[in-house]
Design a protein around this motif. Structure first.
Motif, PDB file in Angstrom:
ATOM      1  N   TRP A  68       0.818  -1.215   0.000  1.00 43.22           N
ATOM      2  CA  TRP A  68       0.000   0.000   0.000  1.00 43.22           C
ATOM      3  C   TRP A  68       0.852   1.265   0.000  1.00 43.22           C
ATOM      4  N   CYS A  69       2.000   1.216   0.650  1.00 49.19           N
ATOM      5  CA  CYS A  69       2.894   2.377   0.585  1.00 49.19           C
ATOM      6  C   CYS A  69       3.355   2.603  -0.854  1.00 49.19           C
ATOM      7  N   ARG A  70       3.652   1.520  -1.557  1.00 45.86           N
ATOM      8  CA  ARG A  70       4.058   1.678  -2.954  1.00 45.86           C
ATOM      9  C   ARG A  70       2.926   2.264  -3.788  1.00 45.86           C
TER      10      ARG A  70
ATOM     11  N   SER B 186      10.898   6.869  -3.558  1.00 46.76           N
ATOM     12  CA  SER B 186      10.409   5.820  -2.657  1.00 46.76           C
ATOM     13  C   SER B 186      10.010   4.576  -3.427  1.00 46.76           C
ATOM     14  N   ILE B 187       9.415   4.750  -4.599  1.00 42.20           N
ATOM     15  CA  ILE B 187       9.054   3.593  -5.434  1.00 42.20           C
ATOM     16  C   ILE B 187      10.303   2.792  -5.774  1.00 42.20           C
TER      17      ILE B 187
ATOM     18  N   SER C 223      13.739   3.326   3.111  1.00 41.62           N
ATOM     19  CA  SER C 223      12.666   4.224   2.688  1.00 41.62           C
ATOM     20  C   SER C 223      12.216   5.094   3.856  1.00 41.62           C
ATOM     21  N   ARG C 224      11.506   6.157   3.529  1.00 39.87           N
ATOM     22  CA  ARG C 224      11.054   7.065   4.580  1.00 39.87           C
ATOM     23  C   ARG C 224       9.927   6.475   5.417  1.00 39.87           C
ATOM     24  N   PHE C 225       9.390   5.334   4.972  1.00 34.80           N
ATOM     25  CA  PHE C 225       8.284   4.714   5.694  1.00 34.80           C
ATOM     26  C   PHE C 225       8.742   3.705   6.745  1.00 34.80           C
ATOM     27  N   ALA C 226      10.001   3.337   6.715  1.00 35.86           N
ATOM     28  CA  ALA C 226      10.463   2.211   7.523  1.00 35.86           C
ATOM     29  C   ALA C 226      10.295   2.443   9.017  1.00 35.86           C
ATOM     30  N   ASP C 227      10.374   3.692   9.456  1.00 37.21           N
ATOM     31  CA  ASP C 227      10.268   3.951  10.890  1.00 37.21           C
ATOM     32  C   ASP C 227       8.882   4.430  11.301  1.00 37.21           C
TER      33      ASP C 227
ATOM     34  N   ARG D 109       3.527  13.458  13.105  1.00 28.58           N
ATOM     35  CA  ARG D 109       2.945  13.725  11.788  1.00 28.58           C
ATOM     36  C   ARG D 109       2.269  12.473  11.246  1.00 28.58           C
ATOM     37  N   VAL D 110       1.037  12.618  10.803  1.00 27.43           N
ATOM     38  CA  VAL D 110       0.301  11.533  10.171  1.00 27.43           C
ATOM     39  C   VAL D 110       0.759  11.450   8.720  1.00 27.43           C
ATOM     40  N   ASP D 111       1.300  10.305   8.323  1.00 21.32           N
ATOM     41  CA  ASP D 111       1.851  10.169   6.972  1.00 21.32           C
ATOM     42  C   ASP D 111       2.342   8.729   6.762  1.00 21.32           C
ATOM     43  N   PRO D 112       1.801   8.024   5.756  1.00 18.58           N
ATOM     44  CA  PRO D 112       0.755   8.436   4.825  1.00 18.58           C
ATOM     45  C   PRO D 112      -0.615   8.003   5.310  1.00 18.58           C
TER      46      PRO D 112
END
Length: 295
Positions: free
Chosen positions: A162-164, A175-176, A187-191, A219-222
């Motif tokens: 879903w992040c992709r 990120s892709i 990636s910026r989502f890992a943490d 911060r809410v993301d994504p």
């Protein structure tokens, strides 16, 4: 033009010793530098391709009035600045021999810096991204949210997928590429801390994540809902869930970014209690000596 009081360093501890209190003084507006600098402090620059990050702060009358960071081979990201301070930053970085692919920041600041960078270097500037920053006021849950239950970090494969998809929709190519290369940890989502909203039968229908808390700010993301499941209140429900959890954990500032061109998401965030506090912009630079001297 004189560089004024802009000080530069590659030493993150030196930077935080001088500019850390300033960053923490406005956690909502400083959401990006707070989270990025904290990640650099704890993990280094390997996830950004290695090399040295650059930091700076503006000294005026013995006080810090602005800061910036620049990741290796990336653009400059200043905190909100007056046009004069942005101009002095552009002059300082130009004099230091910096080559910038972009500037990202509060819209008036980014615009002023882009115009100044064009004057000082001749680089042409193009507005490529506009985004809106919201801060949570009084959380207002939907009157009748969809039935379901929340599962935290239940399925890593679902999170990655879903992040992709989210990155494809917003055009976040770096990120892709990391995800496709199997480099999720970089990636910026890992943490991020992820939450699924689920239907009664346990099927995930929406997802939201939050950053770690820094200076009381989260911060809410994504926020992502598959296209065929949109319009049913799932995104609002999961955003309320993660926002409430952040408040319960002690957050004093809960923020998120939204695409100003998406009236549905903007209306949703306002409806559940988020208030617009600033606009953000990204200008990309290309070398074009014929543009030198233009405003």
């Amino acid at each position: 033009m004189a560089a004024g009081g802009w000080q530069l360093t590659e030493n993150i501890d030196h930077f935080l010793a001088r500019g850390g209190d300033f960053l923490r003084s406005r956690p909502a507006l400083h959401t990006m530098p707070l989270t990025v600098v904290e990640k650099l402090r704890s993990e280094g620059t390997a996830q950004f391709g290695g090399g040295a990050a650059l930091f700076g702060w503006l000294e005026e009358g013995g006080e810090v009035r602005g800061v910036f960071y620049r990741l290796p081979s990336r653009g400059v990201c200043p905190t909100p600045l007056s046009a004069d301070r942005a101009d002095r930053l552009a002059a300082r970085l130009s004099d230091a021999g910096q080559t910038l692919p972009f500037v990202s920041g509060e819209r008036a600041t980014a615009t002023a810096f882009a115009e100044a960078w064009q004057r000082h270097t001749g680089a042409a500037a193009k507005l490529t991204t506009r985004i809106r920053l919201y801060r949570l006021g009084a959380l207002t849950p939907p009157e009748r949210p969809p039935s379901g239950r929340v599962s935290r970090r239940r399925d890593h494969g679902q999170v990655v997928d879903w992040c992709r998809r989210f990155c494809v929709e917003v055009g976040e190519q770096p990120s892709i590429e990391l995800i496709d290369a199997g480099r999720w940890a970089e990636s910026r989502f890992a943490d991020r801390h992820f939450t699924f909203w689920e239907s009664p039968d346990g099927t995930p229908v929406s997802m939201a994540a939050v950053t770690g808390m820094v200076a009381g700010m989260v911060r809410v993301d994504p926020v992502y809902t598959p296209a065929h499941l949109r319009g049913r209140g799932y995104a609002g429900a999961v955003t309320v869930e993660v926002s409430r959890a952040a408040l319960d954990a002690g957050a004093t500032d809960v923020v998120l970014f939204a695409d100003p061109g998406n009236p549905t998401s903007n209306a949703l965030y306002r409806r559940i209690g988020y208030e617009h506090i600033a606009d953000w912009a990204v200008y990309e630079f290309t070398e074009d000596v014929s543009s030198a001297g233009r405003p």
